[in-house]
Design an enzyme around this catalytic site. Structure first.
Site, PDB file in Angstrom:
ATOM      1  N   LEU A  75      37.656 151.501  71.345  1.00 41.64           N
ATOM      2  CA  LEU A  75      38.607 152.604  71.363  1.00 41.64           C
ATOM      3  C   LEU A  75      38.611 153.434  70.089  1.00 41.64           C
ATOM      4  CD1 LEU A  75      41.572 150.748  73.098  1.00 41.64           C
ATOM      5  CD2 LEU A  75      39.782 152.149  74.144  1.00 41.64           C
ATOM      6  N   HIS A  77      37.399 156.337  67.503  1.00 43.28           N
ATOM      7  CA  HIS A  77      36.792 157.656  67.609  1.00 43.28           C
ATOM      8  C   HIS A  77      35.517 157.728  66.783  1.00 43.28           C
ATOM      9  CE1 HIS A  77      41.026 158.323  68.627  1.00 43.28           C
ATOM     10  NE2 HIS A  77      40.609 159.346  69.363  1.00 43.28           N
ATOM     11  N   ASP A 126      24.486 135.555  55.929  1.00 43.07           N
ATOM     12  CA  ASP A 126      23.124 135.352  56.429  1.00 43.07           C
ATOM     13  C   ASP A 126      22.142 135.120  55.293  1.00 43.07           C
ATOM     14  OD1 ASP A 126      21.012 135.370  58.430  1.00 43.07           O
ATOM     15  OD2 ASP A 126      20.483 137.335  57.627  1.00 43.07           O
TER      16      ASP A 126
END
Length: 352
Positions: A75, A77, A126
């Site tokens: 949702l 923008h 990572d």
């Protein structure tokens, strides 16, 4: 309690219509932390891991994550981001992450800043997992936001534990190897938070990721030992140091210490940017830092660093060398308690 903006009257998810909102400059700052081992922190700082360029890789990942926020969070923008900065700091067993996102538009950039922190932190995880698979990423949270009709917002309260806000990983439970950390924010009355400090580094190369700054982390560790809650180090290119100082002052800290950009090079602009913000100078502080440095290194006399008060925040410029920072800490240590007490209306004025 206000209604949730992403739900319609029937409780269904929706994308908020922002077409009627005015375009304003909007800025959001978010932070997080990767808790690991002192050995991993030392390796990352020295760029000694088998996967090289750890911080540069994580910084680029964070910036890329911010740019893809609307693709990752349904949702959100699509925003035309004007700037995304991702900076790192170090404590004994923690790599701190701070991201600043900026745009000019009808809606805020909080999620972009938070996504930058989360993706940068996951990239760090990572990169270090081969050495420390038990590393924990958490404390991803919004610190401040500006713009729109609501203006400035900052995280309320004087103390915040990791795990507040949006976490990229679950907080360690009782007995976990990685300790919890806290951070202090400004008081709600508009004055500086007690014992709050921000460290700002002016270094074009460090900002670009082509060099590793060593002065900022030293200042953070020293200020922490002095009992300060420290934000940073925030690393800015020399040409952007004015924006860096504005960012540092936005939460009204008690103390801002800069390092770098005080010489005579055409790109050195820290003193000018600082003077533009000062209400009153503290010339004796800057002079003593120069004098102490020149006793051992004559070229220290060329430093143009200044010190003074911006509102009730103290700003001190230090040179960008490890020796200059060491001299500055030696000068400031016996002064800070009395100085900060005076700025807030306390202290013994008869002795000054």
């Amino acid at each position: 309690m206000s209604e949730l903006s992403h739900l319609d009257r029937e409780g269904r998810a929706r994308m908020v219509d922002v077409s009627a909102k005015a375009d304003t400059v909007r800025v959001a700052v978010a932070a997080g932390a990767l808790h690991t081992t002192p050995e991993v922190v030392a390796l990352v700082r020295a760029d000694g891991l088998p996967k090289a360029d750890v911080l540069s890789t994580a910084r680029l990942a964070g910036i890329a994550g911010a740019k893809k926020t609307s693709e990752l969070i349904p949702l959100c923008h699509q925003l035309a981001l004007s700037s995304v900065k991702v900076e790192f700091g170090f404590t004994g067993d923690t790599i701190t992450i701070e991201a600043t996102a900026k745009t000019k538009g009808p809606t805020g950039v909080e999620m972009e800043a938070l996504t930058a922190v989360a993706v940068a932190g996951l990239t760090l995880h990572d990169m270090v997992k081969a050495v420390d698979p038990a590393a924990v990423l958490n404390g991803v949270r919004l610190l401040t936001k500006d713009g729109g009709k609501r203006g400035h917002w900052e995280r309320p309260g004087a103390e915040h534990h990791e795990g507040e806000g949006t976490n990229a990983a679950e907080s360690p439970g009782p007995g976990a190897d990685h300790p919890r950390i806290t951070a202090s924010d400004p008081t709600e009355n508009g004055g500086p938070a007690p014992r709050s400090a921000v460290v700002v580094v002016a270094s074009t190369r460090a900002s670009a990721g082509t060099a590793t700054d060593t002065t900022g982390p030293v200042l953070v560790e020293w200020l922490t030992r002095q009992g300060f809650s420290v934000r940073g180090p925030l690393v800015y290119a020399d040409a952007e140091i004015a924006a860096g100082l504005a960012d540092a002052l936005s939460p009204a800290p008690a103390l801002v210490i800069t390092t770098g950009g005080t010489g005579a090079s055409p790109t050195d602009a820290t003193p000018e940017a600082t003077l533009a913000l000062l209400d009153r100078e503290l010339p004796g502080v800057a002079e003593e830092i120069r004098r102490r440095g020149a006793e051992k290194f004559p070229l220290a006399a060329l430093s143009r660093g200044v010190a003074g008060l911006a509102g009730r925040s103290v700003i001190v410029n230090l040179p960008g060398s490890p020796g200059g920072v060491k001299d500055g800490m030696a000068v400031l240590e016996p002064l800070l308690d009395h100085l900060l007490a005076q700025v807030t209306g306390g202290g013994d004025h008869d002795r000054v």
